[in-house]
Design an enzyme around this catalytic site. Sequence first.
Site, short mmCIF file in Angstrom:
data_model
loop_
_atom_site.label_atom_id
_atom_site.label_comp_id
_atom_site.label_asym_id
_atom_site.label_seq_id
_atom_site.Cartn_x
_atom_site.Cartn_y
_atom_site.Cartn_z
N THR A 217 15.14 33.81 59.54
CA THR A 217 15.74 35.14 59.44
C THR A 217 16.74 35.14 58.28
O THR A 217 17.37 34.12 58.00
CB THR A 217 16.49 35.44 60.76
OG1 THR A 217 15.51 35.68 61.76
CG2 THR A 217 17.42 36.64 60.65
N ASP A 248 17.98 40.91 68.31
CA ASP A 248 19.39 41.27 68.07
C ASP A 248 19.62 41.93 66.72
O ASP A 248 20.57 42.70 66.54
CB ASP A 248 20.25 40.00 68.10
CG ASP A 248 19.79 38.99 67.04
OD1 ASP A 248 18.63 38.53 67.09
OD2 ASP A 248 20.59 38.68 66.12
N GLY A 268 19.47 33.28 65.06
CA GLY A 268 19.28 32.39 66.20
C GLY A 268 18.52 33.10 67.32
O GLY A 268 17.73 34.01 67.07
N GLY A 270 17.73 35.57 69.63
CA GLY A 270 18.13 36.98 69.66
C GLY A 270 18.63 37.47 71.00
O GLY A 270 19.60 38.23 71.09
N1 ASP Z 1 17.66 36.42 65.73
C1 ASP Z 1 16.27 36.60 65.37
C2 ASP Z 1 15.60 37.30 66.51
O1 ASP Z 1 15.82 36.93 67.64
C3 ASP Z 1 15.57 35.31 65.07
C4 ASP Z 1 16.27 34.35 64.13
O2 ASP Z 1 17.40 34.58 63.75
O3 ASP Z 1 15.67 33.31 63.78
O4 ASP Z 1 14.79 38.17 66.27
#
Ligand code: ASP
Length: 347
Positions: A217, A248, A268, A270
């Site tokens: 991300t 998130d 991270g 979400g």
């Molecule tokens: N936070 C992102 C989500 O959950 C995924 C990520 O940050 O790797 O969609």
Amino acid sequence: MGLGKKFIGLLAIVLVVGCTQSDGQQEQQQKKDWALALHGGAGAISEDRPDSVKQAYFDDLDEALTIGEDILSNGGSAEDAVEKVINYMEDNPRFNAGKGAVFTHDGEHELDAAFMIGNTREAGAVTGVKTVKNPITLARKVMETSEHVMFATEGAERYADKVGVERVDQDYFYTESRYKALQRALEQEKEDDGKQSSLVPYEDKTALYADGEKFGTVGCVAVDKNGQIVAGTSTGGMTNKKFGRVGDVPIIGSGTYASDLVAVSMTGWGEKIMRAVSGHTVSAYMKYKPATLEEAGDYLLQDVLNPGEAGMIAVDKYGNIYMDMNTNGMFRGSSDSEGNREVAIWD
Ligand code: ASP
């Protein structure tokens, strides 16, 4: 005056002086001309990977940082810096946003993004878009040109056509490594007999995800010479996410948030980030505690969230930068007008 009243009076004086000192310390700070931080996802590649592989990530982070630095050091806006840095990372297949986005359970790509200006509290977000090449650009357009904050799925794509934001076929987002990651996740899910969700990206189930595929991300935060504070985040979400799952990132106040104090972009797991209303928690902690950015970031990552769940970048109104994580690493970089510059991957 009774002893009790005297004690309360004394306590009040101590509290007032304490608050004044804390505010005073913050007010005494000199604002930097500009400051910028970016992330390319929580998690990390193994330090044992060949130097050429590691160098490629460092080069990409460095290039992204340079794009933002050029804009801000030439007097450009934090909005442009955040959008252009994220566009570069969206177009780069190494990151889980735009080209290179992870696959959903159904073998598709559904992208989320959000953009926010702290000073005015303007915000724009899109979720579940399947054909928008640069979702962060659409999120910014939603903020600037619509009367709404968030557009979802086909409606967001219709809005992209209306405002002239480029659309592409789903094939555009394909990368072999992300496809293989989905196959592995589906296999594992079959073995688990559907008992456990495979929406667990980091330390908890590290074995599920091959090295180099559990992150990506992207996000950027910046403050410019006019004091404009901006946050943006863009993602393909999480491998094997189920039909219609919203993470998130596009939820204003969770993965993306900016106030008149601070701009925050999270990465991270979400679902965990959302439940902690993470971006807003950092801003509120700074305001009401009152606390510095460092104290607020540490509070979120160490006291509210659990190990292995998230990474965060933030910049406050003075240009102080925060980049930390409770995962084994986070692709990240930061730079400011005073010549401080950092690019890093591991914890
Ligand atoms: N936070 C992102 C989500 O959950 C995924 C990520 O940050 O790797 O969609």
